[in-house]
Design a protein around this motif. Structure first.
Motif, short mmCIF file in Angstrom:
data_model
loop_
_atom_site.label_atom_id
_atom_site.label_comp_id
_atom_site.label_asym_id
_atom_site.label_seq_id
_atom_site.Cartn_x
_atom_site.Cartn_y
_atom_site.Cartn_z
N LEU A 166 0.82 -1.27 0.03
CA LEU A 166 -0.21 -0.33 -0.17
C LEU A 166 1.39 1.81 -0.23
O LEU A 166 0.25 2.58 -0.27
CB LEU A 166 -0.82 0.19 1.27
N TRP B 30 3.34 10.34 -4.43
CA TRP B 30 2.58 9.24 -3.75
C TRP B 30 1.15 9.89 -2.90
O TRP B 30 0.60 9.80 -3.20
CB TRP B 30 3.04 8.48 -3.51
N ALA C 14 -0.45 12.61 -4.65
CA ALA C 14 -1.63 11.89 -5.84
C ALA C 14 -2.80 10.91 -4.96
O ALA C 14 -3.81 9.96 -5.49
CB ALA C 14 -0.78 10.84 -6.89
N GLY C 15 -2.76 10.99 -3.69
CA GLY C 15 -4.28 10.22 -2.83
C GLY C 15 -3.62 9.49 -2.30
O GLY C 15 -4.12 8.52 -1.55
N CYS C 16 -2.13 9.10 -2.28
CA CYS C 16 -2.35 7.31 -1.17
C CYS C 16 -2.80 6.84 -2.02
O CYS C 16 -2.63 5.55 -1.57
CB CYS C 16 -2.09 7.50 0.09
N PRO C 17 -2.01 6.15 -3.21
CA PRO C 17 -3.14 5.07 -4.34
C PRO C 17 -1.92 3.90 -3.68
O PRO C 17 -0.86 4.32 -3.52
CB PRO C 17 -3.03 5.11 -5.85
N SER C 18 -3.06 2.74 -3.73
CA SER C 18 -1.57 1.88 -2.91
C SER C 18 -1.23 1.29 -4.72
O SER C 18 -1.59 1.61 -5.45
CB SER C 18 -3.35 0.52 -3.35
N SER C 19 -0.14 0.66 -4.61
CA SER C 19 0.62 0.35 -5.06
C SER C 19 0.18 -1.01 -6.21
O SER C 19 0.01 -0.72 -7.27
CB SER C 19 2.05 -0.71 -4.44
N ALA D 200 -3.08 -0.79 -7.34
CA ALA D 200 -3.55 0.08 -7.77
C ALA D 200 -2.86 0.81 -9.24
O ALA D 200 -2.93 0.74 -10.05
CB ALA D 200 -4.70 1.13 -7.48
N VAL D 201 -1.43 1.21 -8.71
CA VAL D 201 -0.57 2.28 -9.40
C VAL D 201 -0.47 0.81 -10.70
O VAL D 201 -0.63 1.40 -12.17
CB VAL D 201 0.11 2.96 -9.03
N ASP E 43 -3.43 0.33 -13.36
CA ASP E 43 -3.23 1.50 -14.26
C ASP E 43 -2.58 1.36 -15.68
O ASP E 43 -2.40 1.59 -16.07
CB ASP E 43 -3.07 2.62 -13.13
#
Length: 81
Positions: free
Chosen positions: A42, A63, A66-71, A73-74, A77
């Motif tokens: 995360l 990170w 960007a709103g602390c997206p989980s790894s 989710a990144v 994408d």
């Protein structure tokens, strides 16, 4: 060359690489929570230098911005593109 020369070149914004303690402090969480988040994928992946673990300061700041997206989710994408 000392380890501080490799890890923490002085700059107005701070060192280029963050320790777990520094990263946790930025997030206002305990280091134990940081390691749990790391195990869950995360937070951004750290950089290993010998036996030490550090996080790239710019990557962490991006990170957070960007709103602390989980790894996870990144990575998903990136695969979709």
């Amino acid at each position: 060359m000392s380890s501080t020369e490799l890890v923490a070149p002085a700059s107005p914004s701070g060192p280029l690489l963050l320790t777990a303690e520094e990263f946790a402090e930025m997030m206002q969480i305990s280091t134990r929570t940081l390691w749990r988040l790391r195990s869950a994928g995360l937070v951004p992946a750290p950089v290993r230098i010998g036996g030490t673990v550090r996080w790239n300061r710019e990557t962490v700041i991006d990170w957070i911005a960007a709103g602390c997206p989980s790894s996870i989710a990144v990575n998903n994408d990136r695969r979709r593109r």
